[in-house]
Design an enzyme around this catalytic site. Sequence first.
Site, PDB file in Angstrom:
ATOM      1  N   SER A  25       0.841  -1.200   0.000  1.00  0.00           N
ATOM      2  CA  SER A  25       0.000   0.000   0.000  1.00  0.00           C
ATOM      3  C   SER A  25       0.868   1.238   0.000  1.00  0.00           C
ATOM      4  O   SER A  25       2.004   1.229   0.497  1.00  0.00           O
ATOM      5  CB  SER A  25      -0.903   0.022   1.229  1.00  0.00           C
ATOM      6  OG  SER A  25      -0.150   0.321   2.399  1.00  0.00           O
ATOM      7  N   ASP A  26       0.343   2.326  -0.556  1.00  0.00           N
ATOM      8  CA  ASP A  26       0.939   3.606  -0.236  1.00  0.00           C
ATOM      9  C   ASP A  26       0.723   3.834   1.262  1.00  0.00           C
ATOM     10  O   ASP A  26      -0.157   3.230   1.881  1.00  0.00           O
ATOM     11  CB  ASP A  26       0.296   4.723  -1.071  1.00  0.00           C
ATOM     12  CG  ASP A  26       1.198   5.943  -1.186  1.00  0.00           C
ATOM     13  OD1 ASP A  26       2.147   6.070  -0.391  1.00  0.00           O
ATOM     14  OD2 ASP A  26       0.950   6.782  -2.073  1.00  0.00           O
ATOM     15  N   TRP A  27       1.523   4.703   1.826  1.00  0.00           N
ATOM     16  CA  TRP A  27       1.537   4.862   3.288  1.00  0.00           C
ATOM     17  C   TRP A  27       0.215   5.475   3.757  1.00  0.00           C
ATOM     18  O   TRP A  27      -0.057   6.641   3.542  1.00  0.00           O
ATOM     19  CB  TRP A  27       2.729   5.705   3.689  1.00  0.00           C
ATOM     20  CG  TRP A  27       3.960   4.911   4.013  1.00  0.00           C
ATOM     21  CD1 TRP A  27       4.726   5.032   5.144  1.00  0.00           C
ATOM     22  CD2 TRP A  27       4.585   3.875   3.243  1.00  0.00           C
ATOM     23  NE1 TRP A  27       5.779   4.128   5.109  1.00  0.00           N
ATOM     24  CE2 TRP A  27       5.717   3.399   3.963  1.00  0.00           C
ATOM     25  CE3 TRP A  27       4.285   3.283   2.010  1.00  0.00           C
ATOM     26  CZ2 TRP A  27       6.541   2.388   3.497  1.00  0.00           C
ATOM     27  CZ3 TRP A  27       5.111   2.262   1.543  1.00  0.00           C
ATOM     28  CH2 TRP A  27       6.226   1.823   2.282  1.00  0.00           C
ATOM     29  N   GLY A  28      -0.617   4.627   4.369  1.00  0.00           N
ATOM     30  CA  GLY A  28      -1.925   5.066   4.835  1.00  0.00           C
ATOM     31  C   GLY A  28      -3.041   4.864   3.835  1.00  0.00           C
ATOM     32  O   GLY A  28      -4.131   5.400   4.011  1.00  0.00           O
TER      33      GLY A  28
END
Length: 765
Positions: free
Chosen positions: A253-256
Amino acid sequence: MVFVTLQSISVHFLPVSESPLEFPPRPIFVDAETLTLTEKASLTSGADFWTLKSVDRAGIPSVMVTDGPHGLRKQRVGGDHLGLGDSVPATCFPPAVGLSATFDPALAERVGEALGIESAIEDVAVILGPGINIKRSPLCGRNFEYMSEDPIVSARMGAGLVRGIQSRGVGASLKHFAVNNQETERVRVSADVDPRTLREIYLRAFEYVIKATQPWTVMCSYNRINGVYASEDPWLLTEVLRDDWGFEGLVVSDWGAVNERVRGLPAGLDLEMPGSGGRTDAEIVAAVRDGRLGEGAVDLAAQRVIDLVRKALARPAASGPLDVDAHHDLAREVAGRALVLLKNEGDLLPLTPAHRVAVVGEFARTPRYQGAGSSQINPTRLDTALDAIRAAASGEVAFAPGFALGGAADAADDVLREEAVATARDAEVVIAFLGVPAAEESEGFDRADIDLPAAQLAMLDAVLAVNPNVVVVLSNGGVVALPFADRVPAIVEGWLLGQAGGCATADVLYGTVNPSGRLAESIPHRLEDTAAFGNFPGEFGHVAYGEGILVGYRWFDARDIDVRYPFGHGLSYTTFAYGQATASLRDDGDVMVSIPVTNTGQRAGHEVVQVYTGLPGSRVQRAPRELKAFEAVLLEPGETAVVELTVHRLDLAYWDVPLDRWVVESGTYSFDVGASSRDLRTSTVLSITGDPHPAPPLTLDSTFEDMLAHPVAAPLLTAAVADALPGGVADPVFRLMANFPVGRLSDMPLPREVVDDLIARGNVV
């Protein structure tokens, strides 16, 4: 300088012509099937912001991932939470906006190798890049981190970076998958895009890089696509990425970017970053135990994490210190190749050391060399253009800042402007450094306009009033409007050039380097002329991609809109002549386009030869021409080279929505070759046999127009309508009913039994 004491391998540049290093596999630890459910779930999320969890009982160690993509941004031990303000020194290469202007995938590969070396020295398993999202609008605040408005440029340059990084035993993370083309509401917005546009524009570069390089990881984006979060989309992360394209790595995932972890994991999201402190791991365990989630999905994700760790540990330990000078020299070379000479009236450039030069503009002294946000690098050193110009000139170089960086225009700007005028008045040549302040262009928000700050434009106007010999040098991560273009003799687009950009700028201004950069995005006259204007950035949680496939130069060409400078444009200090292009079909279905190109000037230089294709009379909407191949060719004065470029058959295909696959259409294709999308020097045509294109089955929901387009039903319908209406298919009654489903109205214009018979006969194979 960073010193690391590890087992030693030599740190050196790997020439592109050599094979990548071989990394012998080292057998380590167990597979996912031997772990407990809790252990497997724990592997599918990070231990913290930058490391993966270990499973000590099974001998599975933790590894580190960290930001890129144009340099290594590794947080120091004890640094700030995100590492934004305290990362280890690393070479800051030109960001993607600059690198892509070189139109040279081999050069991108060399940068990738250097990034891999620095990552290996710092024991980083995966560097998070490159980003290859399409520049849909010039307002996107993160355009500096992306390659182009064109998927072919994005694909080839992105593949070069991935190859280089991974040749050093470090993983790349191809991002942001997918349709992440704005920062406004980026975590929640739904990018609403039709299937053909999605495949041809926004997924095409990803498809190429995946198939060509197999990046270790793909990073899914924050946004939703047609209402579904990318992190929860099985069509995107499994059907397309793995089943269609054959991706073998891990999806992070992208961060968050994780919305609901239990929904995302079976969709194909293997690793959540950063960690959630165990909360989402517990959700996964609970979902398996109560039957909402199959344990096989957890096994698969955990195994992919283990496979990633295996790859990372297979790399021999790297030794430092980093060869800072060599990497800085590479950064300078790339920056010199990235500068785009937009205008050079009267051959004002290159300058000689004897020119009496005045420099105005704060960017000459305080360089804007990279974008703001997660990709911000702590450089090993930083060149300034002012210092480099003074070193190149034989006489004194006067300087005035001309304006302040940031903030609204005020009385201080008036004083600074007057100083700039006084400095410029008696110079032979004035070099004016203008640009977009970092505060106006960053990850996290989009730009409000494409205008340069008013104080800078006012300074330029005042300087031009006393000295017309002005060279404008731009520093910007996204295109800017150039209302002064007709009033200055020379313009150099400097983008963001990395830590060595100051010296590289002087190299080009003084002719040590012959400029060869090309525009990977069109420069419009006005924001209102651009394709996404009116649809960007959307509202109420949705953004409509209403321009469809007509993005960037495709839009300008299809609408016959004048631009300030076209896609692919860039001048040189030498000249090039093109001979007649030829095109031939190879046995594998690809097209070979050959063009003799001659350097007709007095300097060696690179020419970026570009091939555009078109298909007049296509069955689907197409842009008048689309870039399909390019090559940067170095020629000595008087030298002629026959440049051979391959146009891949798949790149000629369009996405057929009813058939849900790529289709190459039969027809006579044009192959236009030139120095930009609007500087086409030679053209040829080639007849290409397309793919089988079965007609879609006819139903009562098909329209009469559908039947007229059907190869079997069309003559049958024409004959039936001729019997029913005096004007046949040209009769006003039929034309009125042509777009009605054939089963909607009985006896208008044909009886139902006739319609049923036409459908049955038309569907006979």
